[in-house]
Motif scaffolding. Structure first.
Motif, PDB file in Angstrom:
ATOM      1  N   GLY A  31       0.823  -1.202   0.000  1.00 34.36           N
ATOM      2  CA  GLY A  31       0.000   0.000   0.000  1.00 34.36           C
ATOM      3  C   GLY A  31       0.857   1.250   0.000  1.00 34.36           C
ATOM      4  O   GLY A  31       1.711   1.426   0.872  1.00 34.36           O
ATOM      5  N   ALA A  32       0.627   2.122  -0.986  1.00 34.78           N
ATOM      6  CA  ALA A  32       1.418   3.344  -1.099  1.00 34.78           C
ATOM      7  C   ALA A  32       1.299   4.206   0.156  1.00 34.78           C
ATOM      8  O   ALA A  32       2.284   4.808   0.583  1.00 34.78           O
ATOM      9  CB  ALA A  32       1.001   4.131  -2.343  1.00 34.78           C
ATOM     10  N   ARG A  33       0.122   4.270   0.756  1.00 34.79           N
ATOM     11  CA  ARG A  33      -0.047   5.083   1.972  1.00 34.79           C
ATOM     12  C   ARG A  33       0.811   4.548   3.120  1.00 34.79           C
ATOM     13  O   ARG A  33       1.441   5.317   3.847  1.00 34.79           O
ATOM     14  CB  ARG A  33      -1.507   5.121   2.388  1.00 34.79           C
ATOM     15  N   LYS A  34       0.857   3.223   3.277  1.00 27.85           N
ATOM     16  CA  LYS A  34       1.698   2.622   4.322  1.00 27.85           C
ATOM     17  C   LYS A  34       3.172   2.875   4.034  1.00 27.85           C
ATOM     18  O   LYS A  34       3.944   3.182   4.946  1.00 27.85           O
ATOM     19  CB  LYS A  34       1.436   1.121   4.428  1.00 27.85           C
ATOM     20  N   LEU A  35       3.557   2.738   2.768  1.00 23.66           N
ATOM     21  CA  LEU A  35       4.954   2.972   2.398  1.00 23.66           C
ATOM     22  C   LEU A  35       5.335   4.430   2.634  1.00 23.66           C
ATOM     23  O   LEU A  35       6.433   4.717   3.113  1.00 23.66           O
ATOM     24  CB  LEU A  35       5.194   2.578   0.946  1.00 23.66           C
ATOM     25  N   ARG A  36       4.433   5.323   2.329  1.00 19.54           N
ATOM     26  CA  ARG A  36       4.690   6.751   2.571  1.00 19.54           C
ATOM     27  C   ARG A  36       4.940   6.999   4.053  1.00 19.54           C
ATOM     28  O   ARG A  36       5.891   7.675   4.441  1.00 19.54           O
ATOM     29  CB  ARG A  36       3.511   7.579   2.071  1.00 19.54           C
ATOM     30  N   GLY A  37       4.087   6.437   4.889  1.00 19.84           N
ATOM     31  CA  GLY A  37       4.256   6.593   6.336  1.00 19.84           C
ATOM     32  C   GLY A  37       5.554   5.991   6.838  1.00 19.84           C
ATOM     33  O   GLY A  37       6.273   6.596   7.637  1.00 19.84           O
ATOM     34  N   LEU A  38       5.887   4.814   6.338  1.00 13.74           N
ATOM     35  CA  LEU A  38       7.117   4.127   6.742  1.00 13.74           C
ATOM     36  C   LEU A  38       8.354   4.924   6.351  1.00 13.74           C
ATOM     37  O   LEU A  38       9.217   5.201   7.186  1.00 13.74           O
ATOM     38  CB  LEU A  38       7.171   2.743   6.090  1.00 13.74           C
ATOM     39  N   PHE A  39       8.441   5.311   5.078  1.00 11.79           N
ATOM     40  CA  PHE A  39       9.648   5.971   4.600  1.00 11.79           C
ATOM     41  C   PHE A  39       9.787   7.407   5.095  1.00 11.79           C
ATOM     42  O   PHE A  39      10.905   7.881   5.286  1.00 11.79           O
ATOM     43  CB  PHE A  39       9.752   5.887   3.079  1.00 11.79           C
ATOM     44  N   THR A  40       8.696   8.098   5.317  1.00 13.11           N
ATOM     45  CA  THR A  40       8.822   9.450   5.870  1.00 13.11           C
ATOM     46  C   THR A  40       9.171   9.384   7.357  1.00 13.11           C
ATOM     47  O   THR A  40       9.859  10.258   7.863  1.00 13.11           O
ATOM     48  CB  THR A  40       7.565  10.304   5.636  1.00 13.11           C
ATOM     49  N   ALA A  41       8.745   8.317   8.045  1.00 10.62           N
ATOM     50  CA  ALA A  41       9.074   8.162   9.465  1.00 10.62           C
ATOM     51  C   ALA A  41      10.570   7.962   9.690  1.00 10.62           C
ATOM     52  O   ALA A  41      11.116   8.422  10.692  1.00 10.62           O
ATOM     53  CB  ALA A  41       8.292   7.000  10.076  1.00 10.62           C
ATOM     54  N   ILE A  42      11.244   7.288   8.762  1.00 14.55           N
ATOM     55  CA  ILE A  42      12.681   7.043   8.973  1.00 14.55           C
ATOM     56  C   ILE A  42      13.506   8.312   8.857  1.00 14.55           C
ATOM     57  O   ILE A  42      14.672   8.324   9.235  1.00 14.55           O
ATOM     58  CB  ILE A  42      13.249   5.949   8.041  1.00 14.55           C
ATOM     59  N   THR A  43      12.909   9.381   8.354  1.00 14.55           N
ATOM     60  CA  THR A  43      13.650  10.635   8.245  1.00 14.55           C
ATOM     61  C   THR A  43      13.625  11.432   9.541  1.00 14.55           C
ATOM     62  O   THR A  43      14.351  12.407   9.673  1.00 14.55           O
ATOM     63  CB  THR A  43      13.070  11.525   7.130  1.00 14.55           C
ATOM     64  N   ARG A  44      12.803  11.016  10.485  1.00 18.50           N
ATOM     65  CA  ARG A  44      12.685  11.772  11.736  1.00 18.50           C
ATOM     66  C   ARG A  44      13.946  11.616  12.577  1.00 18.50           C
ATOM     67  O   ARG A  44      14.351  10.490  12.892  1.00 18.50           O
ATOM     68  CB  ARG A  44      11.480  11.289  12.535  1.00 18.50           C
ATOM     69  N   PRO A  45      14.550  12.731  12.969  1.00 17.41           N
ATOM     70  CA  PRO A  45      15.743  12.659  13.819  1.00 17.41           C
ATOM     71  C   PRO A  45      15.417  11.977  15.142  1.00 17.41           C
ATOM     72  O   PRO A  45      14.338  12.148  15.692  1.00 17.41           O
ATOM     73  CB  PRO A  45      16.120  14.129  14.055  1.00 17.41           C
ATOM     74  N   GLY A  46      16.352  11.184  15.607  1.00 17.44           N
ATOM     75  CA  GLY A  46      16.196  10.543  16.904  1.00 17.44           C
ATOM     76  C   GLY A  46      15.290   9.330  16.901  1.00 17.44           C
ATOM     77  O   GLY A  46      14.907   8.838  17.961  1.00 17.44           O
ATOM     78  N   SER A  47      14.945   8.804  15.728  1.00 17.05           N
ATOM     79  CA  SER A  47      14.092   7.621  15.661  1.00 17.05           C
ATOM     80  C   SER A  47      14.775   6.464  16.385  1.00 17.05           C
ATOM     81  O   SER A  47      15.955   6.205  16.177  1.00 17.05           O
ATOM     82  CB  SER A  47      13.839   7.231  14.204  1.00 17.05           C
ATOM     83  N   PRO A  48      14.055   5.749  17.268  1.00 15.96           N
ATOM     84  CA  PRO A  48      14.667   4.655  18.016  1.00 15.96           C
ATOM     85  C   PRO A  48      14.801   3.368  17.212  1.00 15.96           C
ATOM     86  O   PRO A  48      15.458   2.428  17.649  1.00 15.96           O
ATOM     87  CB  PRO A  48      13.706   4.450  19.183  1.00 15.96           C
ATOM     88  N   ALA A  49      14.202   3.306  16.040  1.00 15.44           N
ATOM     89  CA  ALA A  49      14.223   2.082  15.253  1.00 15.44           C
ATOM     90  C   ALA A  49      15.531   1.931  14.489  1.00 15.44           C
ATOM     91  O   ALA A  49      16.054   2.907  13.961  1.00 15.44           O
ATOM     92  CB  ALA A  49      13.053   2.075  14.267  1.00 15.44           C
ATOM     93  N   PRO A  50      16.057   0.708  14.416  1.00 18.07           N
ATOM     94  CA  PRO A  50      17.232   0.471  13.586  1.00 18.07           C
ATOM     95  C   PRO A  50      16.897   0.739  12.121  1.00 18.07           C
ATOM     96  O   PRO A  50      15.756   0.574  11.696  1.00 18.07           O
ATOM     97  CB  PRO A  50      17.531  -1.014  13.792  1.00 18.07           C
ATOM     98  N   GLY A  51      17.899   1.136  11.349  1.00 19.80           N
ATOM     99  CA  GLY A  51      17.668   1.375   9.934  1.00 19.80           C
ATOM    100  C   GLY A  51      18.884   1.959   9.252  1.00 19.80           C
ATOM    101  O   GLY A  51      19.913   2.205   9.880  1.00 19.80           O
ATOM    102  N   PRO A  52      18.764   2.209   7.941  1.00 21.02           N
ATOM    103  CA  PRO A  52      19.900   2.706   7.180  1.00 21.02           C
ATOM    104  C   PRO A  52      20.138   4.199   7.393  1.00 21.02           C
ATOM    105  O   PRO A  52      19.202   4.978   7.531  1.00 21.02           O
ATOM    106  CB  PRO A  52      19.493   2.432   5.734  1.00 21.02           C
ATOM    107  N   THR A  53      21.406   4.560   7.448  1.00 18.77           N
ATOM    108  CA  THR A  53      21.817   5.963   7.458  1.00 18.77           C
ATOM    109  C   THR A  53      22.932   6.107   6.415  1.00 18.77           C
ATOM    110  O   THR A  53      23.503   5.119   5.969  1.00 18.77           O
ATOM    111  CB  THR A  53      22.340   6.414   8.839  1.00 18.77           C
TER     112      THR A  53
END
Length: 133
Positions: free
Chosen positions: A46-68
């Protein structure tokens, strides 16, 4: 161009640009799939879910592991499929670590829009195991 624009936006943590690419270039039922053995593995549809997921990883200080420090090294393909070679550091905020890694992602298109992204990591262990500082 879609692939390049998307990774440029992710690499610069530009949530607005990520959203714009998804809004204009992803089918409503587009999906991404990571290896199921990873903690974040599986398929998200779902594009809406993907939008939420990928925009969330841009938030500074996110506690979730991920690519930088994500960099698109090269993208090759045609109007139906594109393979993107990425380099990045896998960040684990809880452990305070950044592990160099790379991946290939296969992008599939129908009628010029993204239908599916399949991710293949070079160092599977680096993104599946908590790292210790």
């Amino acid at each position: 161009e879609i692939v390049t624009d998307f990774y440029r936006a992710v690499g610069t943590a530009d949530a607005e640009a990520i959203g714009a690419v998804i809004d204009t270039a992803f089918h409503d039922d587009a999906a991404i799939e990571w290896p199921p053995s990873l903690p974040h593995g599986g398929r998200i549809t779902g594009a809406r879910k993907l939008r939420g997921l990928f925009t969330a990883i841009t938030r500074p200080g996110s506690p979730a592991p991920g690519p930088t420090n994500l960099t698109l090294v090269r993208a090759i393909g045609d109007s139906r499929e594109v393979v993107a070679w990425l380099t990045f550091d896998w960040a684990d905020p809880a452990a305070g670590t950044h592990t160099p890694n790379s991946a290939l992602e296969l992008w599939r298109f129908t009628d010029g829009k993204v239908t599916e992204i399949l991710a293949y990591y070079w160092d599977h262990t680096a993104v599946s195991q908590p790292q210790h500082a």
